[in-house]
Design an enzyme around this catalytic site. Sequence first.
Site, PDB file in Angstrom:
ATOM      1  N   THR A   1       0.830  -1.214   0.000  1.00  0.00           N
ATOM      2  CA  THR A   1       0.000   0.000   0.000  1.00  0.00           C
ATOM      3  C   THR A   1       0.857   1.254   0.000  1.00  0.00           C
ATOM      4  O   THR A   1       0.453   2.287  -0.519  1.00  0.00           O
ATOM      5  CB  THR A   1      -0.921  -0.029   1.234  1.00  0.00           C
ATOM      6  OG1 THR A   1      -1.784  -1.157   1.102  1.00  0.00           O
ATOM      7  CG2 THR A   1      -1.756   1.217   1.376  1.00  0.00           C
TER       8      THR A   1
ATOM      9  N   SER B   1       1.273  -7.510  -0.831  1.00  0.00           N
ATOM     10  CA  SER B   1       1.913  -8.552  -0.010  1.00  0.00           C
ATOM     11  C   SER B   1       0.975  -9.681   0.383  1.00  0.00           C
ATOM     12  O   SER B   1       1.441 -10.703   0.894  1.00  0.00           O
ATOM     13  CB  SER B   1       2.589  -7.952   1.224  1.00  0.00           C
ATOM     14  OG  SER B   1       1.675  -7.733   2.263  1.00  0.00           O
TER      15      SER B   1
ATOM     16  N   ASP C   1       0.130  -6.674   4.970  1.00  0.00           N
ATOM     17  CA  ASP C   1      -0.592  -7.929   5.207  1.00  0.00           C
ATOM     18  C   ASP C   1       0.291  -9.087   5.657  1.00  0.00           C
ATOM     19  O   ASP C   1      -0.085  -9.843   6.555  1.00  0.00           O
ATOM     20  CB  ASP C   1      -1.375  -8.336   3.948  1.00  0.00           C
ATOM     21  CG  ASP C   1      -2.596  -7.441   3.717  1.00  0.00           C
ATOM     22  OD1 ASP C   1      -3.000  -6.731   4.660  1.00  0.00           O
ATOM     23  OD2 ASP C   1      -3.144  -7.458   2.607  1.00  0.00           O
TER      24      ASP C   1
END
Length: 321
Positions: free
Chosen positions: A20, A70, A104
């Site tokens: 992100t 991820s 993540d």
Amino acid sequence: MQVVQSKKIKQWVVLGTGGTIAGTAASVSDHTAYTAAQLGVAQLMSALPGVDQVLGGDTLQVEQVAQLDSKDMDHATWQRLALRCQHWLAQPEVGGIVITHGTDTLEETAWFLQQVLHAAKPVVLTCAMRPATALAPDGPQNLLDALTVAHHPQAQGVLAVCAGRIHSAREVQKVHPYRLDAFSSGEAGPLGWVEQGQVRWSGPCHAPEPHAHASKVLARPAADWPWVEVLHSHAGADARQVRALVAAGVKGLVVAGTGNGTVHQSLLNALAEAQAQGVAVRLTTRCAEGQIVGQPAALALTPLGLNAYKAGVSLLLDLMA
Ligand code: ASP
């Protein structure tokens, strides 16, 4: 005569993997419907104010190792990333590495790198919860904080920096799906904080020994790494999942048991069968904090009280003998 000692110029390396922090959305107010891994790490660094102050005359090297969300992290990317870290850490002029990563699976990558690298120098993972296009993105501050930590003389081993807190690879865990301060080190607490560009440690920062099979892992093609899955015990848990995985060739199973490592009887029976057929089984708890006390089930406990996902990483490495 006064002797002026010139500071030795060091090099710092930023490796990009996506996430992100490199994500973009159609609108500045959108924090969720964005696409991760859109901007290159060189672009993130060139848009970052304050870098020169942190570097204090040192130089910076930027490299894009991967560009992914991820949630899709895979063994081949882990291997490539670890090999690039190994390469840079071996250069005497390199003081440390920062890695931009999605939130993540950051904790799994952190633990993997901690296990395979002889990282006496710092390797600092950082991330963002908001895309780079947000009205107030958190990525730039996290990135600057990560560089600040990597630059700190006390920093060692694999660390994670997010929302002003420094976490060890062993303890870091994503605990929130949305808020900016999405990571916790649980009962252990953070290793330190970054406040106004200054690092404050809560205690000593150590680089633990890597896994005994570290060198084998990096030499073996990722496609040949053993297959390890993570299962959870829960009300109504069905033993067929274990049997299906064993039939399909799984080599290792981590089970996140309920509470103090209790496991639904049907699952436990199937796991015992799997063990008898040569599948390595490790038990941990699905509780967010603490670790199993005693020996509640006839299954081997995961080392260090690791959470299920990090236990999966350790089991993967154990199976590389
Ligand atoms: N799905 C994104 C990733 O892990 C989430 C994030 O980075 O916050 O790459």
